[in-house]
Design an enzyme around this catalytic site. Structure first.
Site, PDB file in Angstrom:
ATOM      1  N   ARG A 187     -12.674 -25.407  28.898  1.00  0.00           N
ATOM      2  CA  ARG A 187     -11.206 -25.546  28.945  1.00  0.00           C
ATOM      3  C   ARG A 187     -10.819 -26.976  28.555  1.00  0.00           C
ATOM      4  O   ARG A 187      -9.815 -27.212  27.891  1.00  0.00           O
ATOM      5  CB  ARG A 187     -10.646 -25.188  30.326  1.00  0.00           C
ATOM      6  N   TYR A 197      13.384 -20.837  15.178  1.00  0.00           N
ATOM      7  CA  TYR A 197      12.624 -19.601  15.361  1.00  0.00           C
ATOM      8  C   TYR A 197      13.048 -18.961  16.693  1.00  0.00           C
ATOM      9  O   TYR A 197      13.180 -19.654  17.707  1.00  0.00           O
ATOM     10  CB  TYR A 197      11.117 -19.923  15.335  1.00  0.00           C
ATOM     11  N   ASP A 202       8.600 -28.840  14.070  1.00  0.00           N
ATOM     12  CA  ASP A 202       7.811 -27.631  13.836  1.00  0.00           C
ATOM     13  C   ASP A 202       7.537 -27.574  12.328  1.00  0.00           C
ATOM     14  O   ASP A 202       8.440 -27.287  11.537  1.00  0.00           O
ATOM     15  CB  ASP A 202       8.610 -26.406  14.314  1.00  0.00           C
ATOM     16  N   LYS A 230      -0.070 -18.998  11.048  1.00  0.00           N
ATOM     17  CA  LYS A 230       0.584 -18.791   9.768  1.00  0.00           C
ATOM     18  C   LYS A 230      -0.273 -19.373   8.634  1.00  0.00           C
ATOM     19  O   LYS A 230      -1.392 -18.948   8.444  1.00  0.00           O
ATOM     20  CB  LYS A 230       1.994 -19.379   9.839  1.00  0.00           C
TER      21      LYS A 230
HETATM   22  C1  LIG Z   1       8.408 -21.552  12.799  1.00  0.00           C
HETATM   23  C2  LIG Z   1       7.610 -20.952  13.917  1.00  0.00           C
HETATM   24  N1  LIG Z   1       7.258 -21.711  14.965  1.00  0.00           N
HETATM   25  C3  LIG Z   1       6.529 -21.217  15.991  1.00  0.00           C
HETATM   26  C4  LIG Z   1       6.148 -19.893  16.038  1.00  0.00           C
HETATM   27  C5  LIG Z   1       5.380 -19.369  17.218  1.00  0.00           C
HETATM   28  O1  LIG Z   1       4.035 -19.243  16.902  1.00  0.00           O
HETATM   29  P1  LIG Z   1       3.035 -18.140  17.521  1.00  0.00           P
HETATM   30  O2  LIG Z   1       3.531 -16.805  17.063  1.00  0.00           O
HETATM   31  O3  LIG Z   1       1.710 -18.549  16.976  1.00  0.00           O
HETATM   32  O4  LIG Z   1       3.110 -18.277  19.013  1.00  0.00           O
HETATM   33  C6  LIG Z   1       6.494 -19.060  14.970  1.00  0.00           C
HETATM   34  C7  LIG Z   1       6.095 -17.627  14.978  1.00  0.00           C
HETATM   35  O5  LIG Z   1       6.545 -16.847  14.188  1.00  0.00           O
HETATM   36  C8  LIG Z   1       7.242 -19.602  13.881  1.00  0.00           C
HETATM   37  O6  LIG Z   1       7.620 -18.848  12.840  1.00  0.00           O
END
Ligand SMILES: Cc1ncc(COP(=O)(O)O)c(C=O)c1O
Length: 380
Positions: free
Chosen positions: A46, A103, A175, A200
């Site tokens: 961990r 998001y 992000d 992604k």
């Molecule tokens: C721009 C963006 N940030 C964060 C996330 C969250 O990521 P996760 O689905 O890996 O938890 C997403 C998910 O679609 C996203 O599109």
């Protein structure tokens, strides 16, 4: 070392025992110690695991964390787990600013979870400095940025947001999931933290879920390492390996994603069946000039509104063959969706609501001609 070389070599020296050129998947929860407290730097998975360490080192190198800075990366079990760790930096009474087209899951976490712990938020249009200025308060500790935004693909001036936020005493978390460090490096614009959903483009093959937080600030890095160990949202070694493997081809894939998305966006813009196209690479995009200065390519995401409204949108997304109707993005295969009904359902009825006729494309690395033919058929 240039980006493409770092992606393959940073944090990934051959295994010292066997010479294996690929970082092994260290499937172990614990590590034998010769004497109590005497360990090799690894005591429990961990806290640290060598496969995860390699991933963290390459991500820090790709986002441009100087080696001597004491900063680094914390890899997490999902993008949302990384967002939640940022949430743990805040205390009751603190305030944060969210983009007004964040998001949906980010919004859900701050508005639906952290708000219950006494952290207040305001949504602002971060493409407009006046809107950010008006949202800042003496208690603002965090400004959250997405650029390009999901799903409207607006582009935010990182340097301008950082200046305003820092003057107000807030840190900036960007992000960088849509752009990836191949196209944009927010730390170079003064951001304090970079977040990724490695699910992604970094993973790139739609076969794993993960996240990461990167900072050049040693105190912030130590705090995030503490929070990760204290709360436990770690990726397993196999997931860390999958993202490591994906990162090796990130540069190649992003070049093709950008080229294909550019072709698809230009084709859509010229088609009379399409009302409006959002792609930062189009000269018609309101922040095209900023995107050209701040990014080294325009990314693989395209959003558009067909003529015929939401019924047309529903029909089109169900009619494509190569564009698979699915949530998520950033994989080698093309995906299509209606954000208002899928990824952004959680923002319905809020200031972050997205148009119900908007279609979002994650343009993959198939041949552009096949992708355009697929959309042509589906538009009917
Ligand atoms: C721009 C963006 N940030 C964060 C996330 C969250 O990521 P996760 O689905 O890996 O938890 C997403 C998910 O679609 C996203 O599109």
């Amino acid at each position: 070392m240039r980006f493409e070389t770092r992606a393959i070599h940073a944090g990934q020296s051959p295994d010292p025992v066997t010479g294996a050129v690929v970082t092994p998947i260290y499937a172990t929860s614990t590590y034998a110690q010769p004497a109590p407290g005497e360990h090799t730097g690894y005591e429990y998975s961990r806290t640290d695991n060598p496969t995860r360490t390699a991933l963290q080192e390459v991500l820090a190198a790709l986002e441009g964390v100087p080696e001597e800075s004491g900063g680094g990366c914390v890899a997490t079990s999902s993008g949302m787990a990384a967002t939640a760790l940022v949430g743990h930096l805040l205390r009751p009474g603190d305030h944060l600013v969210l983009p007004d087209d964040a998001y949906g899951g980010t919004y859900r976490f701050f508005a639906g979870v952290l708000a219950d712990h006494g952290v207040e938020w305001t949504a602002a249009d971060l493409t407009d400095p006046g809107s950010l200025q008006a949202a800042l308060r003496p208690a603002t500790r965090l400004v959250w940025v997405e650029t390009p935004t999901n799903p409207l693909l607006r582009v935010v001036d990182l340097g301008a947001v950082v200046d305003l936020a820092h003057t107000a005493g807030a840190i900036v978390c960007v992000d960088n999931t849509f752009a990836t460090p191949f196209l944009q490096r927010p730390l170079q614009h003064g951001a304090d933290l970079v977040l990724h959903s490695t699910t992604k483009y970094l993973g790139g093959h739609s076969d794993t879920v993960g996240g990461a937080l990167i900072t050049a600030d040693p105190a912030l890095h130590q705090r995030l390492r503490f929070l990760q160990n204290a709360t436990g949202p770690i990726p397993g070694p196999f997931d860390a390996y999958l993202v490591l493997r994906g990162i090796k081809t990130l540069a190649l894939r992003m070049e093709r994603h950008c080229a294909n998305a550019g072709s698809v966006a230009s084709w859509l813009e010229a088609d009379p069946r399409v009302e409006e196209v959002a792609y930062p690479g189009l000269a018609s995009h309101p922040q095209h000039g900023l995107a050209a200065r701040q990014m080294t390519g325009f990314g693989g995401m395209v959003s558009f509104r067909p003529r015929g409204g939401r019924e047309a949108a529903r029909r089109i997304v169900a009619a494509t063959t190569y564009f698979l109707l699915a949530e998520s993005l950033g994989g080698v295969e093309s995906l299509i969706e209606v954000p208002a009904l899928m990824t952004h359902l959680s923002v319905a009825g809020t200031p972050l609501q997205v148009p119900d006729d908007l279609i979002r494309l994650s343009v993959g690395i198939e041949h552009a001609d096949d992708l355009i033919a697929d959309l042509d058929r589906a538009l009917g």
